[in-house]
Design a protein around this motif. Structure first.
Motif, PDB file in Angstrom:
ATOM      1  N   ALA A 167      24.465  31.520  53.435  1.00 28.22           N
ATOM      2  CA  ALA A 167      24.742  30.555  52.362  1.00 28.22           C
ATOM      3  C   ALA A 167      25.135  31.271  51.078  1.00 28.22           C
ATOM      4  N   ILE A 168      24.366  32.292  50.685  1.00 29.15           N
ATOM      5  CA  ILE A 168      24.691  33.012  49.448  1.00 29.15           C
ATOM      6  C   ILE A 168      25.956  33.846  49.642  1.00 29.15           C
ATOM      7  N   SER A 169      26.228  34.267  50.865  1.00 29.32           N
ATOM      8  CA  SER A 169      27.455  35.021  51.135  1.00 29.32           C
ATOM      9  C   SER A 169      28.689  34.160  50.907  1.00 29.32           C
ATOM     10  N   SER A 170      28.559  32.847  51.093  1.00 30.01           N
ATOM     11  CA  SER A 170      29.695  31.962  50.837  1.00 30.01           C
ATOM     12  C   SER A 170      30.050  31.977  49.355  1.00 30.01           C
ATOM     13  N   VAL A 171      29.021  32.038  48.491  1.00 27.42           N
ATOM     14  CA  VAL A 171      29.255  32.102  47.044  1.00 27.42           C
ATOM     15  C   VAL A 171      29.917  33.429  46.691  1.00 27.42           C
ATOM     16  N   GLU A 172      29.388  34.519  47.228  1.00 32.82           N
ATOM     17  CA  GLU A 172      29.950  35.840  46.940  1.00 32.82           C
ATOM     18  C   GLU A 172      31.383  35.947  47.454  1.00 32.82           C
ATOM     19  N   THR A 175      38.684  36.910  42.413  1.00 33.13           N
ATOM     20  CA  THR A 175      38.768  38.000  41.435  1.00 33.13           C
ATOM     21  C   THR A 175      39.325  39.289  41.996  1.00 33.13           C
ATOM     22  N   GLY A 176      39.279  39.455  43.304  1.00 34.10           N
ATOM     23  CA  GLY A 176      39.728  40.706  43.908  1.00 34.10           C
ATOM     24  C   GLY A 176      38.680  41.801  43.853  1.00 34.10           C
ATOM     25  N   GLU A 177      37.495  41.496  43.300  1.00 34.27           N
ATOM     26  CA  GLU A 177      36.401  42.471  43.255  1.00 34.27           C
ATOM     27  C   GLU A 177      35.711  42.550  44.609  1.00 34.27           C
ATOM     28  N   ASN A 178      34.938  43.622  44.801  1.00 34.16           N
ATOM     29  CA  ASN A 178      34.309  43.848  46.104  1.00 34.16           C
ATOM     30  C   ASN A 178      32.859  43.396  46.193  1.00 34.16           C
ATOM     31  N   THR A 179      32.206  43.196  45.043  1.00 33.16           N
ATOM     32  CA  THR A 179      30.798  42.815  45.056  1.00 33.16           C
ATOM     33  C   THR A 179      30.542  41.684  44.064  1.00 33.16           C
ATOM     34  N   PHE A 180      29.360  41.092  44.192  1.00 34.24           N
ATOM     35  CA  PHE A 180      29.007  39.923  43.383  1.00 34.24           C
ATOM     36  C   PHE A 180      29.028  40.237  41.891  1.00 34.24           C
ATOM     37  N   GLY A 181      28.377  41.337  41.489  1.00 34.15           N
ATOM     38  CA  GLY A 181      28.228  41.642  40.063  1.00 34.15           C
ATOM     39  C   GLY A 181      29.536  41.680  39.304  1.00 34.15           C
ATOM     40  N   ALA A 183      32.467  40.678  40.233  1.00 28.17           N
ATOM     41  CA  ALA A 183      33.208  39.431  40.420  1.00 28.17           C
ATOM     42  C   ALA A 183      32.679  38.349  39.481  1.00 28.17           C
ATOM     43  N   TYR A 184      31.364  38.235  39.380  1.00 30.57           N
ATOM     44  CA  TYR A 184      30.779  37.208  38.526  1.00 30.57           C
ATOM     45  C   TYR A 184      31.057  37.495  37.052  1.00 30.57           C
ATOM     46  N   THR A 185      31.015  38.764  36.672  1.00 32.50           N
ATOM     47  CA  THR A 185      31.335  39.143  35.284  1.00 32.50           C
ATOM     48  C   THR A 185      32.755  38.711  34.929  1.00 32.50           C
ATOM     49  N   LYS A 186      33.696  38.946  35.828  1.00 29.58           N
ATOM     50  CA  LYS A 186      35.093  38.573  35.563  1.00 29.58           C
ATOM     51  C   LYS A 186      35.243  37.056  35.495  1.00 29.58           C
ATOM     52  N   ILE A 187      34.553  36.359  36.387  1.00 30.79           N
ATOM     53  CA  ILE A 187      34.649  34.893  36.398  1.00 30.79           C
ATOM     54  C   ILE A 187      34.133  34.307  35.084  1.00 30.79           C
ATOM     55  N   LYS A 188      33.024  34.837  34.595  1.00 32.75           N
ATOM     56  CA  LYS A 188      32.440  34.318  33.349  1.00 32.75           C
ATOM     57  C   LYS A 188      33.353  34.540  32.152  1.00 32.75           C
ATOM     58  N   SER A 189      34.250  35.525  32.255  1.00 31.84           N
ATOM     59  CA  SER A 189      35.189  35.770  31.161  1.00 31.84           C
ATOM     60  C   SER A 189      36.427  34.880  31.255  1.00 31.84           C
ATOM     61  N   GLU A 190      36.619  34.269  32.422  1.00 29.80           N
ATOM     62  CA  GLU A 190      37.829  33.470  32.635  1.00 29.80           C
ATOM     63  C   GLU A 190      37.597  31.969  32.525  1.00 29.80           C
ATOM     64  N   ILE A 191      36.405  31.502  32.850  1.00 27.56           N
ATOM     65  CA  ILE A 191      36.120  30.073  32.771  1.00 27.56           C
ATOM     66  C   ILE A 191      34.859  29.846  31.951  1.00 27.56           C
ATOM     67  N   THR A 192      34.748  28.645  31.393  1.00 32.11           N
ATOM     68  CA  THR A 192      33.610  28.314  30.542  1.00 32.11           C
ATOM     69  C   THR A 192      32.421  27.867  31.390  1.00 32.11           C
ATOM     70  N   ILE A 193      31.341  28.621  31.294  1.00 38.07           N
ATOM     71  CA  ILE A 193      30.093  28.276  31.988  1.00 38.07           C
ATOM     72  C   ILE A 193      28.975  28.355  30.961  1.00 38.07           C
ATOM     73  N   TYR A 239      21.296  34.111  43.165  1.00 41.39           N
ATOM     74  CA  TYR A 239      21.711  35.345  43.855  1.00 41.39           C
ATOM     75  C   TYR A 239      20.571  36.364  43.867  1.00 41.39           C
ATOM     76  N   ASP A 240      19.877  36.502  42.732  1.00 38.22           N
ATOM     77  CA  ASP A 240      18.788  37.474  42.636  1.00 38.22           C
ATOM     78  C   ASP A 240      17.673  37.172  43.636  1.00 38.22           C
ATOM     79  N   TYR A 241      17.411  35.884  43.868  1.00 34.68           N
ATOM     80  CA  TYR A 241      16.379  35.494  44.839  1.00 34.68           C
ATOM     81  C   TYR A 241      16.663  36.102  46.206  1.00 34.68           C
ATOM     82  N   THR A 242      17.922  36.104  46.598  1.00 35.35           N
ATOM     83  CA  THR A 242      18.269  36.630  47.923  1.00 35.35           C
ATOM     84  C   THR A 242      18.217  38.145  47.991  1.00 35.35           C
ATOM     85  N   ASN A 243      18.133  38.793  46.834  1.00 40.81           N
ATOM     86  CA  ASN A 243      18.097  40.258  46.791  1.00 40.81           C
ATOM     87  C   ASN A 243      16.691  40.824  46.634  1.00 40.81           C
ATOM     88  N   GLN A 244      15.681  39.978  46.603  1.00 43.70           N
ATOM     89  CA  GLN A 244      14.318  40.464  46.459  1.00 43.70           C
ATOM     90  C   GLN A 244      13.905  41.259  47.696  1.00 43.70           C
TER      91      GLN A 244
END
Length: 304
Positions: free
Chosen positions: A211-216, A223-229, A231-241, A253-258
């Motif tokens: 499920a979390i892999s679908s988000v990543e 974004t063309g990035e290889n990992t979540f971090g 990719a998410y940084t670039k997305i936050k700079s492109e759209i308003t969240i 995402y952090d929950y799944t990395n514990q």
């Protein structure tokens, strides 16, 4: 025993949320499970009656408690004559199993069959106050909830009532995310469903991972990035969240990395204090689907 390969439908992911998480209907397996739970309830109440009779706690005749519940259901729910309700030791004809009449009646709507559960629990709680019969009630509820979970039924018994654990809106989120995303994202969501529902042993931990892999995968695709971090940084700079929404998505995402969950990585230690259950897997499936839908909607509004 040689492990059997998955069937075609599982390998290819031809599985729909509405088929996996059952709502607004009763399969024959669920009906059989409810019927069996009533059979176990009768046995528990019969044993409580016999023990009480030996102790002289009450002077009613043997197996009277289940008879009481059935008679009340017969007269107050089915609205039949009390004189037509004759007690029998036999389980073949349902005069002492009035609940089975409704459960096995093909003409009765599915939701009325669930009324059997609520009626029985409500009556017993109101009329049985001794420890043995209270234990029988609790066992009845626990047995039902275990059966519902194992059969992916979208309801549980909470405070004596049959309560939704997933709504049509939540199911729609999963279906929409699967149908409107690219194939890589959709495949992760399908696999999450397969793992959530596989028999005889669901794999909730890996269902969450898919499920979390679908988000990543969605973030990487846009974004063309290889990992979540990154990719998410670039997305936050492109759209308003909103900042709180940003934190929410990051925490999911952090929950799944514990380390103690072993969801995205093997457990570092043999810690069994936390294992994701059906509740966590269902929650993450819905949340991750909603996040996918949220980003798809946001991306569709970005002017290139």
């Amino acid at each position: 025993m040689i492990r059997k390969m998955k069937y075609f439908s599982e390998r290819k992911g031809y599985v729909k949320p509405a088929d996996v998480i059952i709502t607004d209907t009763l399969t024959i397996e669920i009906i059989n499970a409810i019927s069996s739970c009533f059979t176990y309830l009768k046995t528990s109440l019969d044993n409580a009656d016999e023990e009480a009779e030996r102790a002289g706690a009450w002077m009613d005749y043997r197996n009277y408690s289940f008879y009481q519940v059935g008679l009340a259901f017969w007269t107050k729910y089915l609205h039949k004559r009390a004189s037509d309700y004759s007690y029998s030791e036999s389980d073949v004809y349902p005069e002492s199993n009035a609940f089975q009449k409704v459960l096995l009646d093909k003409e009765k709507p599915w939701h009325l069959k669930l009324d059997t559960i609520e009626f029985a629990i409500e009556y017993m709680i109101a009329n049985f106050d001794d420890e043995k019969r209270r234990n029988a009630i609790n066992d009845f509820i626990n047995n039902l909830n275990e059966c519902f979970e194992s059969l992916n039924f979208g309801y549980r018994i909470v405070n004596g009532m049959v309560t939704d654990i997933i709504t049509p809106v939540e199911i729609n989120e999963v279906e929409q995310a699967e149908e409107t995303s690219d194939e890589v994202v959709a495949n992760h969501l399908r696999q999450a469903l397969v793992l959530y529902s596989q028999k005889p042993k669901p794999d909730y931990r890996n269902s969450i991972k898919e499920a979390i892999s679908s988000v990543e995968a969605l973030m990487r695709f846009h974004t063309g990035e290889n990992t979540f971090g990154p990719a998410y940084t670039k997305i936050k700079s492109e759209i308003t969240i909103h900042p709180q929404m940003q934190n929410f998505i990051q925490k999911v995402y952090d929950y799944t990395n514990q380390e103690n969950t072993g969801i995205r990585h093997s457990k570092v230690v043999a810690d069994t204090t936390y294992l994701p259950s059906a509740d966590e897997a269902k929650l993450m499936l819905v949340i991750c689907s909603a996040i996918v839908n949220y980003f798809n909607s946001k991306f569709s509004k970005v002017v290139v």
